[in-house]
Design an enzyme around this catalytic site. Structure first.
Site, PDB file in Angstrom:
ATOM      1  N   ASP A 126      -6.651   5.272  -4.203  1.00  0.00           N
ATOM      2  CA  ASP A 126      -6.550   4.119  -3.306  1.00  0.00           C
ATOM      3  C   ASP A 126      -5.476   3.232  -3.927  1.00  0.00           C
ATOM      4  O   ASP A 126      -5.719   2.545  -4.924  1.00  0.00           O
ATOM      5  CB  ASP A 126      -7.893   3.388  -3.213  1.00  0.00           C
ATOM      6  CG  ASP A 126      -7.858   2.296  -2.156  1.00  0.00           C
ATOM      7  OD1 ASP A 126      -6.746   1.870  -1.773  1.00  0.00           O
ATOM      8  OD2 ASP A 126      -8.947   1.856  -1.726  1.00  0.00           O
ATOM      9  N   THR A 133      -6.941  -4.530   0.855  1.00  0.00           N
ATOM     10  CA  THR A 133      -5.709  -4.896   1.576  1.00  0.00           C
ATOM     11  C   THR A 133      -5.905  -6.128   2.461  1.00  0.00           C
ATOM     12  O   THR A 133      -5.044  -6.997   2.533  1.00  0.00           O
ATOM     13  CB  THR A 133      -5.231  -3.712   2.447  1.00  0.00           C
ATOM     14  OG1 THR A 133      -5.033  -2.601   1.594  1.00  0.00           O
ATOM     15  CG2 THR A 133      -3.937  -4.043   3.172  1.00  0.00           C
ATOM     16  N   GLU A 169      -5.178   7.412   0.195  1.00  0.00           N
ATOM     17  CA  GLU A 169      -5.652   6.761   1.429  1.00  0.00           C
ATOM     18  C   GLU A 169      -4.592   6.790   2.530  1.00  0.00           C
ATOM     19  O   GLU A 169      -4.929   7.034   3.687  1.00  0.00           O
ATOM     20  CB  GLU A 169      -6.025   5.298   1.127  1.00  0.00           C
ATOM     21  CG  GLU A 169      -6.319   4.530   2.395  1.00  0.00           C
ATOM     22  CD  GLU A 169      -6.908   3.156   2.179  1.00  0.00           C
ATOM     23  OE1 GLU A 169      -7.024   2.714   1.021  1.00  0.00           O
ATOM     24  OE2 GLU A 169      -7.269   2.526   3.193  1.00  0.00           O
ATOM     25  N   THR A 189     -19.606  -7.110   0.740  1.00  0.00           N
ATOM     26  CA  THR A 189     -18.325  -7.261   1.436  1.00  0.00           C
ATOM     27  C   THR A 189     -18.019  -8.710   1.794  1.00  0.00           C
ATOM     28  O   THR A 189     -18.931  -9.506   2.022  1.00  0.00           O
ATOM     29  CB  THR A 189     -18.330  -6.382   2.710  1.00  0.00           C
ATOM     30  OG1 THR A 189     -17.082  -6.484   3.364  1.00  0.00           O
ATOM     31  CG2 THR A 189     -19.440  -6.775   3.679  1.00  0.00           C
ATOM     32  N   GLY A 249     -13.022  -5.533  -1.482  1.00  0.00           N
ATOM     33  CA  GLY A 249     -12.635  -4.344  -2.250  1.00  0.00           C
ATOM     34  C   GLY A 249     -13.779  -3.723  -3.030  1.00  0.00           C
ATOM     35  O   GLY A 249     -14.621  -4.417  -3.609  1.00  0.00           O
ATOM     36  N   ASP A 308       0.859  -1.206   0.000  1.00  0.00           N
ATOM     37  CA  ASP A 308       0.000   0.000   0.000  1.00  0.00           C
ATOM     38  C   ASP A 308       0.886   1.244   0.000  1.00  0.00           C
ATOM     39  O   ASP A 308       0.624   2.213  -0.717  1.00  0.00           O
ATOM     40  CB  ASP A 308      -0.880   0.053   1.261  1.00  0.00           C
ATOM     41  CG  ASP A 308      -1.832  -1.123   1.395  1.00  0.00           C
ATOM     42  OD1 ASP A 308      -3.042  -0.910   1.352  1.00  0.00           O
ATOM     43  OD2 ASP A 308      -1.358  -2.265   1.541  1.00  0.00           O
ATOM     44  N   LEU A 325      -4.047   0.562  -3.074  1.00  0.00           N
ATOM     45  CA  LEU A 325      -4.290  -0.888  -3.019  1.00  0.00           C
ATOM     46  C   LEU A 325      -5.631  -1.075  -2.320  1.00  0.00           C
ATOM     47  O   LEU A 325      -5.733  -0.887  -1.105  1.00  0.00           O
ATOM     48  CB  LEU A 325      -3.152  -1.588  -2.256  1.00  0.00           C
ATOM     49  CG  LEU A 325      -3.014  -3.104  -2.410  1.00  0.00           C
ATOM     50  CD1 LEU A 325      -1.666  -3.584  -1.878  1.00  0.00           C
ATOM     51  CD2 LEU A 325      -4.149  -3.893  -1.819  1.00  0.00           C
ATOM     52  N   ASP A 326      -6.640  -1.375  -3.090  1.00  0.00           N
ATOM     53  CA  ASP A 326      -7.968  -1.605  -2.530  1.00  0.00           C
ATOM     54  C   ASP A 326      -8.113  -3.109  -2.285  1.00  0.00           C
ATOM     55  O   ASP A 326      -7.763  -3.909  -3.162  1.00  0.00           O
ATOM     56  CB  ASP A 326      -9.027  -1.100  -3.518  1.00  0.00           C
ATOM     57  CG  ASP A 326     -10.438  -1.270  -2.984  1.00  0.00           C
ATOM     58  OD1 ASP A 326     -10.696  -0.838  -1.842  1.00  0.00           O
ATOM     59  OD2 ASP A 326     -11.272  -1.833  -3.707  1.00  0.00           O
TER      60      ASP A 326
HETATM   61  P1  AMP Z   1     -15.227  -4.195   1.551  1.00  0.00           P
HETATM   62  O1  AMP Z   1     -16.492  -4.141   0.762  1.00  0.00           O
HETATM   63  O2  AMP Z   1     -15.433  -4.602   2.973  1.00  0.00           O
HETATM   64  O3  AMP Z   1     -14.191  -5.048   0.866  1.00  0.00           O
HETATM   65  O4  AMP Z   1     -14.671  -2.710   1.604  1.00  0.00           O
HETATM   66  C1  AMP Z   1     -14.417  -1.988   0.441  1.00  0.00           C
HETATM   67  C2  AMP Z   1     -13.423  -0.895   0.739  1.00  0.00           C
HETATM   68  O5  AMP Z   1     -13.939  -0.009   1.733  1.00  0.00           O
HETATM   69  C3  AMP Z   1     -12.097  -1.392   1.269  1.00  0.00           C
HETATM   70  O6  AMP Z   1     -11.079  -0.583   0.729  1.00  0.00           O
HETATM   71  C4  AMP Z   1     -12.157  -1.137   2.747  1.00  0.00           C
HETATM   72  O7  AMP Z   1     -10.896  -0.817   3.248  1.00  0.00           O
HETATM   73  C5  AMP Z   1     -13.097   0.038   2.871  1.00  0.00           C
HETATM   74  N1  AMP Z   1     -13.956  -0.111   4.055  1.00  0.00           N
HETATM   75  C6  AMP Z   1     -15.242  -0.492   4.083  1.00  0.00           C
HETATM   76  N2  AMP Z   1     -15.715  -0.525   5.353  1.00  0.00           N
HETATM   77  C7  AMP Z   1     -14.713  -0.146   6.143  1.00  0.00           C
HETATM   78  C8  AMP Z   1     -14.574   0.017   7.557  1.00  0.00           C
HETATM   79  N3  AMP Z   1     -15.586  -0.213   8.378  1.00  0.00           N
HETATM   80  N4  AMP Z   1     -13.378   0.416   8.023  1.00  0.00           N
HETATM   81  C9  AMP Z   1     -12.350   0.648   7.184  1.00  0.00           C
HETATM   82  N5  AMP Z   1     -12.418   0.498   5.826  1.00  0.00           N
HETATM   83  C10 AMP Z   1     -13.582   0.119   5.317  1.00  0.00           C
HETATM   84 MG    MG Z   2     -10.089   0.707  -0.457  1.00  0.00          MG
HETATM   85 MG    MG Z   3      -6.461   0.844   0.130  1.00  0.00          MG
END
Ligand code: AMP
Ligand code: MG
Ligand code: MG
Length: 304
Positions: A115, A120, A72, A190, A215, A49, A117-118
């Site tokens: 971002d 992570t 980010e 998610t 991501g 990242d 690296l989405d």
């Molecule tokens: P996800 O759908 O959970 O894979 O999240 C998609 C993106 O949003 C990723 O880059 C995560 O880091 C960020 N993200 C979503 N929810 C949160 C959270 N509660 N805290 C930190 N990052 C989040």
């Molecule tokens: Mg992200």
């Molecule tokens: Mg990221």
């Protein structure tokens, strides 16, 4: 030959930087030393990242000092080591024909959301397919261009990496969108942040199938390629750098990316980074899916 408009030059540089950031990500993964730091609950940062962000933002800021570039990771872009700087630029992007609005955009009017690296969390767990590099461009608070690079996408010639990008009003490149059948509902959400509210909201979409992947970028790619119909995350947590590039691509081909109330996010340089009211993205029938969000889920957001 006339010089290309500044936005096009910034996108051309960024298409090239997203791909080289992908090379850094693969290289660091191969070393096996991710050097993970916890930024918060469920919010890790790895060496990949950090290096990807320094490479992208350090290179952009030197070439486009008047633009606002927000990443980010909390790093000083002036600190980049010289070998991370690149002024490469995609020739394919520079050749694109632009409409008048693109010509009128000045460097100081552009806000770039990065971002590096989405996905992570998934990356650190070895789910490398879920990883993307996201670079979104906003003008007057709205997404105007977006880049999603997939470092681990397997090309037919067994080369890794591909870049999807789009400029609103011009077109999308690097993939083919085909309209999915109207009578099915595949929801994508998610992988690592599932809660009762997330599950309730997904069920309210009346899905035929639910996919859980990591991501914002990867979920958007599956939507763009017709593998899913609704990207839904009914919780606060994604940030502007997660959604700007995704929204630009989705909207360029006529889809919508909004919060769960159906309102567009704003991308001005002074805006709050967090997306308070979740994410809902579709390529068609957006209003129908917004209307299916139950009151109980709506009430979990402080707006109501
Ligand atoms: P996800 O759908 O959970 O894979 O999240 C998609 C993106 O949003 C990723 O880059 C995560 O880091 C960020 N993200 C979503 N929810 C949160 C959270 N509660 N805290 C930190 N990052 C989040
Ligand atoms: Mg992200
Ligand atoms: Mg990221």
């Amino acid at each position: 030959m006339a010089v290309a408009p500044i936005l096009l030059r910034m996108v051309a540089s960024s298409v090239s930087l997203a791909a080289s950031a992908g090379q850094h990500i693969r290289r660091i993964m191969k070393t096996g030393h991710l050097e993970v730091i916890d930024k918060g609950i469920n919010d890790p940062q790895t060496e990949a990242d950090r290096v990807a962000q320094q490479h992208i933002i350090g290179s952009l800021i030197r070439q486009y000092p008047k633009a606002t570039i927000i990443g980010e990771e909390d790093l000083d872009p002036n600190d980049i080591s010289p070998e991370l700087f690149s002024s490469d630029s995609s020739e394919d992007v520079l050749k694109l024909k632009c409409h008048e609005k693109i010509h009128s955009i000045k460097e100081e009017d552009v806000v770039v959301w990065v971002d590096p690296l989405d996905g992570t969390r998934e990356f650190a767990q070895g789910f490398t397919d879920h990883v993307t590099v996201l670079i979104g461009f906003a003008f007057e608070g709205k997404p105007i261009a977006g880049i999603i690079h997939q470092p681990y996408y397997k090309n037919s010639e067994s080369r890794l990496g591909r870049t999807l990008y789009g400029i609103v009003g011009i077109g999308t490149y690097g993939f083919t969108y085909t309209t999915p059948p109207n009578d099915r509902c595949i929801v994508i959400s998610t992988k690592s942040r599932i809660s009762q509210v997330i599950t309730d909201s997904i069920n309210a979409m009346k899905p035929d199938k639910v996919l859980h992947v990591g991501g914002a970028g990867y979920k958007t790619v599956l939507l763009l390629e017709g593998a899913a119909d609704v990207y839904l995350y009914a919780s606060k947590g994604t940030k502007k750098w997660d959604t700007c590039a995704c929204e630009a691509l989705v909207e360029t081909i006529g889809g919508k990316l909004t919060d769960v109330f159906g309102n567009h996010m704003q991308y001005h340089k002074t805006v709050e980074h967090i997306n308070e009211f979740g994410v809902l993205a579709t390529m068609q029938n957006h209003d129908r899916y917004v209307s299916r969000i139950p009151i109980s889920v709506r009430n979990t957001f402080s707006k109501i």
